[in-house]
Design a protein around this motif. Structure first.
Motif: not given
Length: 302
Positions: A287-292
């Motif tokens: 949902e927030k598009g955070c790329v690890p």
């Protein structure tokens, strides 16, 4: 010849009140049990005079005390409750207080003592937090009172919000966010605490300005839409009423989505992975598009 012994705790109560407000010593009530009982049960006017005297003494010796503000100073005393604060404002010796909307004056700093005792109520049988639990009623009083300068909800680097999240005190969290508290304080510590609690609703509440309530309203709207369809399939008169309700501006209007309070970072995602909070990990990534980063990816693949 017997001589009567004259002791401080043998003096009349009214004289002990005068000594207390003149000495302005926090150690005086600790001298003996009698003094402690007398001063503890003193009228609110006596406590008000004591707080006013403590501020005036500090303000006369330090410019920082004057800059800190009268209300902020006396709120640091555990003695300062709502009733005593009202007695302070009624006192003729109360110092002048800047107007609530005076932006040039310092805001009211919320002391740590108001939130230090907050603790989670996760055990079975414990009563959940409500709107009537302290310090929420006292904070409302401070916000609404005309003689209290605007409160600084981010006092001490967001201490109030962090403690509220730690205790999962949802009504207090909503109140602080509505009055300008920022989850970004101290490296978004409040969000980290919510992640460690593995509470997706708290994480959403802190990050999104719409909060979890938006999802509740959406589900309620969908339920209401299905109910109106069932009504329209039945009686024609009821169907006409239902269609007139659907055409209302409040039901058809869409609320514009607000921007997030906090940007989700790779460190937040890594913390969620370490805590095995899988719903929060999915929320951050999808949902927030955070790329690890690579380290987080390796942790996720285990």
């Amino acid at each position: 010849m017997n001589h009567s012994e004259l002791r401080l705790d043998h003096l009349p109560v009214e004289l002990l009140y005068e000594i207390h407000t003149f000495a302005l010593s926090p150690a005086l009530p600790l001298a003996c049990k009698r003094l402690h009982a007398v001063i503890k049960s003193a009228p609110t006017a006596v406590h008000a005079d004591y707080l006013i005297g403590c501020y005036e003494e500090a303000a006369a010796q330090s410019a920082s005390a004057r800059a800190f503000g009268f209300v902020s100073r006396i709120l640091r005393f555990p003695l300062c409750t709502r009733g005593i604060l009202e007695a302070v404002f009624r006192s003729p010796t109360c110092p002048s207080i800047p107007a609530k909307d005076d932006i040039q004056k310092a805001a009211t700093v919320l002391p740590r003592r108001l939130f230090r005792s907050l603790a989670p109520r996760d055990d079975p049988g414990q009563r959940p937090w409500t709107e009537d639990d302290e310090p929420l009623p006292f904070l409302r009083f401070l916000c609404e009172h005309e003689r209290v300068p605007s409160i600084l909800t981010d006092s001490y680097e967001g201490y109030a919000l962090t403690r509220a999240v730690y205790a999962a005190f949802t009504p207090l969290i909503r109140f602080l966010l509505a009055h300008g508290a920022s989850p970004e304080c101290k490296g978004a510590l409040a969000v980290t605490v919510a992640i460690r609690r593995k509470s997706l609703p708290l994480v959403r509440m802190l990050i999104e300005r719409d909060g979890p309530q938006a999802y509740v309203e959406k589900a309620a709207a969908q339920t209401g839409s299905k109910k109106r369809k069932r009504l329209s399939a039945g009686d024609s008169h009821k169907g006409a009423c239902a269609s007139s309700d659907d055409s209302g501006p409040s039901r058809g209007a869409k609320r514009r989505k607000l921007g997030d309070r906090v940007v989700v970072t790779q460190d937040m995602l890594k913390t969620a992975v370490k805590c095995d909070a899988r719903d929060i990990v999915e929320y951050f990534t999808k949902e927030k598009g955070c790329v690890p980063d690579m380290q987080t990816v390796l942790m996720m693949s285990r």
